[in-house]
Motif scaffolding. Structure first.
Motif, short mmCIF file in Angstrom:
data_model
loop_
_atom_site.label_atom_id
_atom_site.label_comp_id
_atom_site.label_asym_id
_atom_site.label_seq_id
_atom_site.Cartn_x
_atom_site.Cartn_y
_atom_site.Cartn_z
N LYS A 1 -25.41 17.45 20.10
CA LYS A 1 -26.03 18.21 19.48
C LYS A 1 -24.57 19.38 18.98
N HIS A 2 -24.27 19.82 19.69
CA HIS A 2 -23.19 20.82 19.71
C HIS A 2 -22.37 20.50 19.90
N HIS A 3 -21.11 20.77 18.55
CA HIS A 3 -19.73 19.99 18.38
C HIS A 3 -18.83 21.16 18.34
N LEU A 4 -17.30 21.14 18.86
CA LEU A 4 -16.28 21.53 18.02
C LEU A 4 -16.41 22.15 16.60
N THR A 5 -15.88 23.66 16.43
CA THR A 5 -15.72 23.75 14.46
C THR A 5 -14.76 22.75 14.76
N ASP A 6 -14.81 23.53 12.53
CA ASP A 6 -13.47 22.69 12.37
C ASP A 6 -12.92 23.99 12.48
N ASP A 7 -12.66 25.31 12.49
CA ASP A 7 -11.39 25.77 12.78
C ASP A 7 -10.55 25.55 14.29
N ILE A 8 -11.85 25.71 15.03
CA ILE A 8 -10.65 24.95 16.33
C ILE A 8 -10.38 23.57 16.64
N LEU A 9 -10.99 22.77 15.57
CA LEU A 9 -10.98 21.37 15.40
C LEU A 9 -8.97 21.65 14.98
N MET A 10 -8.91 21.83 13.53
CA MET A 10 -7.96 21.94 13.16
C MET A 10 -6.68 22.93 14.27
N ALA A 11 -6.87 23.94 14.40
CA ALA A 11 -6.22 24.53 15.89
C ALA A 11 -5.37 23.62 16.70
N TYR A 12 -6.55 22.77 17.17
CA TYR A 12 -6.06 21.88 18.46
C TYR A 12 -4.72 21.17 17.80
N SER A 13 -5.86 20.21 16.72
CA SER A 13 -4.53 19.39 15.75
C SER A 13 -3.02 19.56 15.31
N ALA A 14 -3.24 21.20 14.94
CA ALA A 14 -1.69 22.18 14.43
C ALA A 14 -1.04 22.51 15.76
N GLY A 15 -1.69 22.34 17.22
CA GLY A 15 -0.99 22.46 18.06
C GLY A 15 -0.94 24.06 18.17
N THR A 16 -2.08 24.78 17.50
CA THR A 16 -1.88 25.90 17.75
C THR A 16 -2.86 26.48 18.49
N LEU A 17 -3.40 25.79 19.69
CA LEU A 17 -4.14 26.68 20.88
C LEU A 17 -4.06 27.08 22.14
N PRO A 18 -4.56 28.31 22.79
CA PRO A 18 -3.91 28.16 23.94
C PRO A 18 -4.53 27.16 24.92
N GLU A 19 -3.72 26.92 25.88
CA GLU A 19 -3.70 25.81 26.09
C GLU A 19 -5.07 25.67 27.30
N ALA A 20 -6.01 26.48 27.23
CA ALA A 20 -7.25 26.65 27.91
C ALA A 20 -8.36 26.16 27.16
N PHE A 21 -8.37 26.73 25.43
CA PHE A 21 -8.43 26.35 24.68
C PHE A 21 -8.75 24.24 24.47
N ASN A 22 -7.44 23.93 24.07
CA ASN A 22 -6.79 22.37 24.66
C ASN A 22 -7.31 21.82 25.28
N LEU A 23 -7.60 22.80 26.46
CA LEU A 23 -8.37 22.16 27.66
C LEU A 23 -9.85 21.64 26.97
N MET A 24 -10.76 22.64 26.81
CA MET A 24 -11.32 22.64 26.13
C MET A 24 -11.78 20.83 25.82
N VAL A 25 -10.84 21.31 24.64
CA VAL A 25 -10.78 20.12 23.27
C VAL A 25 -10.99 18.95 23.54
N ALA A 26 -10.24 18.81 24.68
CA ALA A 26 -9.47 17.25 25.41
C ALA A 26 -10.81 17.25 25.89
N THR A 27 -11.19 17.71 26.50
CA THR A 27 -13.03 17.44 27.17
C THR A 27 -13.76 17.07 27.09
N HIS A 28 -13.81 17.79 25.62
CA HIS A 28 -15.56 17.46 24.63
C HIS A 28 -15.03 16.18 24.20
N LEU A 29 -13.63 15.89 23.42
CA LEU A 29 -13.53 14.87 22.75
C LEU A 29 -13.34 13.69 23.94
#
Ligand SMILES: [Zn+2]
Ligand SMILES: [Zn+2]
Lengths: 215, 181
Positions: free
Chosen positions: A5-33
């Motif tokens: 029910k509680h998802h990633l925000t657009d800001d975070i997803l866009m930054a993941y797509s652009a490749g600008t997140l710190p590694e720890a946040f990339n890990l969070m996004v990849a785990t959620h995805l």
């Protein structure tokens, strides 16, 4: 596949797509995805924007003269990276298993008091990632944030104010948010938590705990 | 219409590379995309010689991974963008990039041609929507993808207040989504 029910925000997803997140946040996004088709679909649309941004004439910068031949030579040398296709069994999604070196039983927990345990994961220094073990019914110390904190449930559940977070759910808290997540009474709660700035605790005791928690 | 044809042409080029190791098809793909990848990396903060080297590696990866491209899920430009972006994280930012679990499992099938056409047409709509955005909005979206710029850094660079930036990016994305509906 899921009741997330509680998802990633657009800001975070866009930054993941652009490749600008710190590694720890990339890990969070990849785990959620790995658990969430909804966010995977949103990511595909951000990647599509990236593709269109790439494919515009004003981005074009001419390659060197010998570069095509050099590329054919690279190709002749064979693929440089192996292609992974394994999907490991277990409670932890594949990206997390890469960092832990296995499933739940391989996590090297360190007690941090009151039954709470944590394991810090090795990522680049611009943000930190850790696994948290919160005993059923226990609370995290009351705290606010200087930066962004994301917490995702892997096992059990927690309650924070009016919101309930179960496996796969992500809570995103930023600087103006003070909160006290409490683990559900039925099961010990295991979470992945990432932060890009130290947390601020309210009381004196938690302040001392902060040194040990390294958060 | 013509532009969708162009997109479908890139798709068939990748199929020819995958099935026949077709060098002529690769040469055309290369002529179009390698300079864009190079530009993308330079705008992301790379110097020219590193960008040149990485662009060659990205194009070589396109050859080796041609069998993994699914034209019912992405345009060729999007696929190459994701390869270039991952390269950027490896080389420019020197970080590991955790990837989500693979979705496809079991024997691979050729995607349905109707799905391929629909996806490539949708990409064309998206491309046109992006081109039609007011210059200021298009600029910010490019900056978000190229530069290692956070919202607040974009604010510092453009002199625009933070609230405006966030809402502009949101607005631009909403417009793009609206076009895709
Ligand atoms: Zn999600
Ligand atoms: Zn918090």
């Amino acid at each position: 596949m899921s009741n997330i029910k509680h998802h990633l925000t657009d800001d975070i997803l866009m930054a993941y797509s652009a490749g600008t997140l710190p590694e720890a946040f990339n890990l969070m996004v990849a785990t959620h995805l790995s658990l969430c088709d909804t966010c995977r679909a949103h990511l595909a649309s951000f990647d599509a924007v990236g593709g269109e941004v790439l494919d515009t004439p004003d981005v074009d910068i001419a390659m060197d003269t010998a570069s095509f031949a050099a590329t054919m030579a690279l190709i002749a040398g064979g693929p440089t990276e192996e292609i992974k296709v394994t999907r490991p069994k277990g409670m932890l999604p594949a990206p997390l298993q890469d960092y832990v070196g296995g499933d739940l039983d391989q996590i090297r927990w360190k007690p941090v008091g009151l039954g709470v345990k944590q394991a810090i994961l090795p990522t680049s220094k611009d943000a930190s990632a850790r696994l948290l073990f919160i005993p059923a019914g226990a609370a995290m110390p009351d705290h606010g944030h200087k930066g962004t904190e994301m917490t995702m449930v892997l096992q059990g559940a927690f309650q924070d104010d009016d919101d309930y977070f179960a496996r796969g759910d992500v809570e995103t808290a930023d600087s103006d948010h003070f909160h006290t997540p409490v683990a559900d009474i039925h099961e010990d709660c295991i979470c992945l938590a990432v932060t890009d700035a130290p947390l601020e605790f309210k009381g004196l005791l938690p302040k001392i705990a902060q040194r040990f928690l390294r958060i | 219409e013509d532009k969708t044809k162009k997109r479908l042409l890139w798709v068939s080029h990748l199929t020819r590379i995958r099935d026949n190791q077709d060098k002529a098809a690769f040469a055309e793909l290369y002529a179009h995309f390698a300079p864009r990848v190079k530009g993308f990396l330079i705008k992301s903060g790379s110097d020219a010689s590193l960008a040149e080297e990485c662009a060659q590696e990205v194009m070589a990866t396109c050859w080796h991974k041609a069998h993994m491209f699914d034209p019912s899920r992405a345009s060729v430009a999007t696929w190459i963008f994701t390869i270039a972006r991952n390269r950027k994280i490896d080389v420019l930012r020197k970080q590991r990039r955790p990837e989500p679990e693979e979705l496809t499992w079991g024997p691979e099938e050729e995607p349905d041609q109707a799905d391929v056409l629909a996806l490539q047409q949708e990409s064309e709509l998206l491309g046109r929507a992006l081109a039609d955005l007011p210059a200021a909005q298009r600029d910010l979206i490019q900056k978000a993808y190229f530069g290692d710029l956070s919202h607040s850094e974009i604010a510092a660079e453009t002199g625009l207040p933070l609230g405006t930036i966030k809402s502009r990016i949101r607005l631009a994305l909403e417009r793009l989504r609206h076009v895709l509906k």
